[in-house]
Write an enzyme that holds these catalytic residues in place. Structure first.
Site, PDB file in Angstrom:
ATOM      1  N   SER A  63       0.902  -1.299  -0.021  1.00  0.00           N
ATOM      2  CA  SER A  63       0.059  -0.004  -0.149  1.00  0.00           C
ATOM      3  C   SER A  63       0.853   1.019   0.117  1.00  0.00           C
ATOM      4  CB  SER A  63      -0.875   0.129   1.250  1.00  0.00           C
ATOM      5  OG  SER A  63      -1.974  -0.904   1.062  1.00  0.00           O
ATOM      6  N   LYS A  66       0.483   3.395  -2.888  1.00  0.00           N
ATOM      7  CA  LYS A  66      -0.829   4.303  -2.921  1.00  0.00           C
ATOM      8  C   LYS A  66      -0.244   5.706  -2.951  1.00  0.00           C
ATOM      9  CE  LYS A  66      -3.862   0.972  -1.363  1.00  0.00           C
ATOM     10  NZ  LYS A  66      -4.387   0.351  -0.177  1.00  0.00           N
ATOM     11  N   TYR A 188      -3.247  -1.785 -10.552  1.00  0.00           N
ATOM     12  CA  TYR A 188      -3.230  -1.625  -9.070  1.00  0.00           C
ATOM     13  C   TYR A 188      -2.403  -2.700  -8.451  1.00  0.00           C
ATOM     14  CZ  TYR A 188      -4.666  -2.148  -4.393  1.00  0.00           C
ATOM     15  OH  TYR A 188      -4.723  -2.307  -2.723  1.00  0.00           O
ATOM     16  N   TYR A 240      -4.949   3.592   7.841  1.00  0.00           N
ATOM     17  CA  TYR A 240      -6.333   3.212   8.143  1.00  0.00           C
ATOM     18  C   TYR A 240      -7.027   3.255   9.362  1.00  0.00           C
ATOM     19  CZ  TYR A 240      -4.042   1.479   4.205  1.00  0.00           C
ATOM     20  OH  TYR A 240      -3.215   1.140   3.007  1.00  0.00           O
ATOM     21  N   VAL A 258       1.155  -3.903   3.592  1.00  0.00           N
ATOM     22  CA  VAL A 258       1.174  -5.247   4.001  1.00  0.00           C
ATOM     23  C   VAL A 258       2.338  -6.175   4.062  1.00  0.00           C
ATOM     24  CG1 VAL A 258      -1.358  -5.476   4.544  1.00  0.00           C
ATOM     25  CG2 VAL A 258      -0.144  -6.265   2.578  1.00  0.00           C
TER      26      VAL A 258
HETATM   27  O1  DON Z   1      -4.870  -4.675  -2.047  1.00  0.00           O
HETATM   28  C1  DON Z   1      -4.306  -5.293  -1.161  1.00  0.00           C
HETATM   29  O2  DON Z   1      -5.000  -5.775  -0.352  1.00  0.00           O
HETATM   30  C2  DON Z   1      -2.741  -4.953  -1.033  1.00  0.00           C
HETATM   31  N1  DON Z   1      -2.205  -5.127  -2.213  1.00  0.00           N
HETATM   32  C3  DON Z   1      -2.127  -3.916  -0.280  1.00  0.00           C
HETATM   33  C4  DON Z   1      -2.730  -3.627   1.300  1.00  0.00           C
HETATM   34  C5  DON Z   1      -2.296  -2.985   1.953  1.00  0.00           C
HETATM   35  O3  DON Z   1      -0.948  -2.927   1.835  1.00  0.00           O
HETATM   36  C6  DON Z   1      -2.734  -2.285   3.266  1.00  0.00           C
HETATM   37  N2  DON Z   1      -1.453  -1.747   4.024  1.00  0.00           N
HETATM   38  N3  DON Z   1      -1.391  -1.786   5.291  1.00  0.00           N
END
Ligand code: DON
Length: 304
Positions: A63, A66, A188, A240, A258
């Site tokens: 993430s 982003k 994405y 979040y 993550v």
């Molecule tokens: O879309 C997802 O679930 C992952 N590619 C990214 C989620 C993420 O990194 C949330 N951050 N803490």
């Protein structure tokens, strides 16, 4: 101040958390990462860099991507981006569908998955080669041409992205995705699967710490005003449903992923990246959060 002794002290003191939590496993490729790694890189405005542990090991930025896609989408659409994405904290998990339904397909902010799917859609609509453009942008902002995405991680995420697909279809239903859902999901996931080290991330986020020297690349201009906006969203939405906790404990704008990475910055002073794959229940790195909390407490250098 010489920060190196402090970094070693932090590493020692957070060792008690070394086996808490576990790496993300809802994306199968991330489950294969050795969870017992820790890296940190601190970049100061005066050009000094301090490193600790696995600071040069590349990991999946997830993430954190982003922030880069927001910077590009904001340069493309300007203020019009906010007609399609809000700028309020969600207080919900990054992949929650709940608000998106009752807010009629307008994501709360660009850092929840729904918002980042919309920024990916903007890149697809306006750039000739969005994937290449994104990676070149990241290489330039990090000052490292040796940055790539992992095809294996991208495919692994795509093989089980049922929640993201649901979000994308809900956005599409409300007219807030202009491109094909599969194309948006692919771009994405590609952006999330870019691999960078703490050193790469700390260097890249200096662009958000140095607002007096605006970064510019191929039409993406991080003006003082844009950096202010992006940092504000990192502060309020970067973690979040743990954004309040991060502000309380660390007191810096930042962004997590993550993959276990966290980048944070102190405007006009420094940027700092940490990485450790074991996560808490909100999807944020346990040792990363502890290290940053100790860093800003011991240095008394937080924005508050
Ligand atoms: O879309 C997802 O679930 C992952 N590619 C990214 C989620 C993420 O990194 C949330 N951050 N803490």
């Amino acid at each position: 101040m010489d920060y190196q002794p402090l970094l070693h002290k932090i590493r020692k003191e957070i060792e008690i958390y070394a086996h808490d939590g576990k790496q993300a496993d809802y994306i199968p490729a991330l489950a294969n990462v050795n969870p017992d790694q820790f890296g940190l890189c601190l970049d100061l405005l005066d050009g000094r860099t301090y490193r600790l542990g696995d600071s040069d090991v590349k990991f999946s930025i997830q993430s954190i991507a982003k922030v880069f896609s927001l910077a590009i989408a904001l340069s493309i659409l300007g203020k019009d981006l906010w007609k399609r994405i809000g700028k309020e904290p969600s207080g919900s998990a990054f992949n929650s569908l709940v608000q998106l339904e009752y807010e009629h397909g307008k994501p709360r902010n660009p850092f929840i998955n729904a918002g980042a799917l919309v920024t990916a859609d903007v890149l697809l609509s306006h750039l000739e080669n969005p994937k290449e453009f994104f990676i070149e942008f990241v290489r330039t902002i990090a000052g490292n041409p040796d940055i790539h995405y992992s095809e294996a991680t991208m495919q692994s995420e795509l093989s089980c992205c049922y929640l993201n697909a649901s979000i994308a279809y809900l956005l599409k239903h409300h007219g807030n995705l202009h491109n094909d859902v599969d194309d948006v999901l692919r771009l994405y996931s590609t952006m999330c699967s870019v691999e960078m080290s703490c050193e790469d991330l700390a260097h890249a986020f200096m662009a958000f710490a140095k607002s007096n020297e605006p970064f510019s690349h191929a039409g993406v201009n991080l003006t003082v005003s844009r950096v202010k906006r992006i940092n504000a969203i990192m502060q309020t939405c970067g973690f979040y449903d743990e954004a309040g906790e991060f502000a309380f404990l660390v007191g810096l704008p930042g962004k997590s992923g993550v993959g276990g990475g966290i980048v944070a910055l102190y405007p006009s002073r420094y940027s700092i990246a940490v990485w450790s794959p074991r996560l808490n229940s909100k999807g944020n790195s346990i040792m990363g959060m502890k290290a940053l909390e100790m860093f800003t407490s011991e240095t008394e250098e937080s924005i508050f």
